[in-house]
Design an enzyme around this catalytic site. Structure first.
Site, short mmCIF file in Angstrom:
data_model
loop_
_atom_site.label_atom_id
_atom_site.label_comp_id
_atom_site.label_asym_id
_atom_site.label_seq_id
_atom_site.Cartn_x
_atom_site.Cartn_y
_atom_site.Cartn_z
N GLU A 14 58.27 1.58 146.37
CA GLU A 14 57.98 0.29 145.75
C GLU A 14 56.52 0.28 145.30
OE1 GLU A 14 57.84 -2.96 143.99
OE2 GLU A 14 59.80 -2.60 144.93
N ASP B 18 63.10 -3.24 136.58
CA ASP B 18 62.47 -3.95 135.47
C ASP B 18 63.03 -3.39 134.17
OD1 ASP B 18 60.75 -5.07 133.54
OD2 ASP B 18 59.10 -5.13 134.97
N LYS C 212 60.52 -5.47 125.95
CA LYS C 212 59.76 -5.29 124.71
C LYS C 212 59.76 -3.81 124.31
CE LYS C 212 56.70 -9.25 125.44
NZ LYS C 212 55.30 -9.71 125.58
N ASP D 144 71.21 -7.36 136.10
CA ASP D 144 71.70 -8.57 135.45
C ASP D 144 71.27 -8.60 133.99
OD1 ASP D 144 68.93 -8.96 136.34
OD2 ASP D 144 69.17 -10.98 135.52
N THR E 53 70.71 -7.04 147.51
CA THR E 53 69.32 -7.45 147.33
C THR E 53 69.24 -8.97 147.24
OG1 THR E 53 69.25 -7.55 144.89
CG2 THR E 53 69.00 -5.36 145.92
N GLU F 223 70.35 -10.08 143.82
CA GLU F 223 71.79 -10.06 143.67
C GLU F 223 72.43 -11.29 144.32
OE1 GLU F 223 75.27 -6.72 143.61
OE2 GLU F 223 73.62 -6.45 145.01
#
Length: 248
Positions: free
Chosen positions: A80, A130, A134, A166, A199, A202
């Site tokens: 992470e 992520d 863009k 998602d 998660t 989620e």
């Protein structure tokens, strides 16, 4: 001697910064990459000889914390970049006396390319990464044609990939990318995970009724010779090479 250009120097400085910022936490405490040699000898970081599961971008660590306690015979490793989340998981794991969990704070692609061994994991989890929507940020995505082999290379032959997002547009791109890999058998999962949300994101999205794209894959490995994703192979073949400038 070899002339070092500004571009090479900048890349070297960036890599040094990534290495220096990497933190490694185990049941024995926290250390840095300077305390170890790379690739990491994972058997020295976690006791036992059970298979490894890896989660890239574990967020608040819900899945790793639960699974490492449920299955103490297996070993778990999470990466992470957000320090707050890294500290959160480390603190919770220490309070519970978890000994089969290794936690890294750092940039995932750097850790995959320079820190971790290859082909060691039985399971690889990537949940709600992520999407970098863009166009100018697409190169930062965890899954693209030039990085997919680096990510899948963590898996031992027969290892399993688990993915959820998602962000459906990105999810479709990932599904197309992974579906085109010659060493991966991929299928979509139409139902939630049998044990429930893995998660915090989620759980939230399921409550909201938001659609989630889930993928499962089995990695067959390289066999006799490496077989890259066609997009990655094309990038390798097209990569420009320039001989270093040698000064007398």
């Amino acid at each position: 001697m070899v002339k070092v250009t500004g571009r090479i120097l900048a890349a070297s400085i960036a890599e040094t910064a990534l290495a220096q910022s990497l933190l490694i936490d185990t049941a024995a405490g926290e250390s840095t990459l300077a305390d170890w040699s790379a690739p990491l000898d994972l058997d020295r970081l976690a006791a036992g000889d059970g298979p490894w599961e890896v989660e890239l971008g574990f967020g608040k660590g819900k899945y790793l914390l639960r699974r490492s306690q449920e299955d103490p015979e297996r070993r778990f490793l999470g990466i992470e970049m957000v320090t707050e989340y890294y500290r959160m998981l480390v603190g919770r794991a220490r309070k519970r006396g978890v000994e089969n969990l290794v936690v890294l704070r750092g940039e995932a692609l750097y850790a995959l390319s320079a820190v971790l061994p290859r082909a060691f994991a039985s399971d690889l989890h990537v949940y709600f990464p992520d999407p970098w929507p863009k166009a100018r940020h697409h190169k930062r995505r965890l899954f693209d044609g030039e990085t997919v082999d680096l990510v899948l290379g963590l898996l031992a032959p027969g290892g399993r990939l688990w993915f959820a997002t998602d962000f459906l547009d990105y999810g479709e791109l990932v599904a197309e990318l992974l579906g085109g890999h010659p060493q991966l058998e991929l299928r979509r999962r139409d139902q939630p995970w049998p044990e429930g949300p893995r998660t915090n994101y989620e759980a939230k999205y399921e409550r909201e009724g938001r659609p989630i794209l889930r993928l499962e894959g089995i990695y067959r490995g390289f066999g006799d010779r490496p077989r890259l994703h066609p997009a990655g192979e094309a990038a390798v073949l097209a990569a420009p090479w320039q001989a270093p400038v040698v000064e007398p």
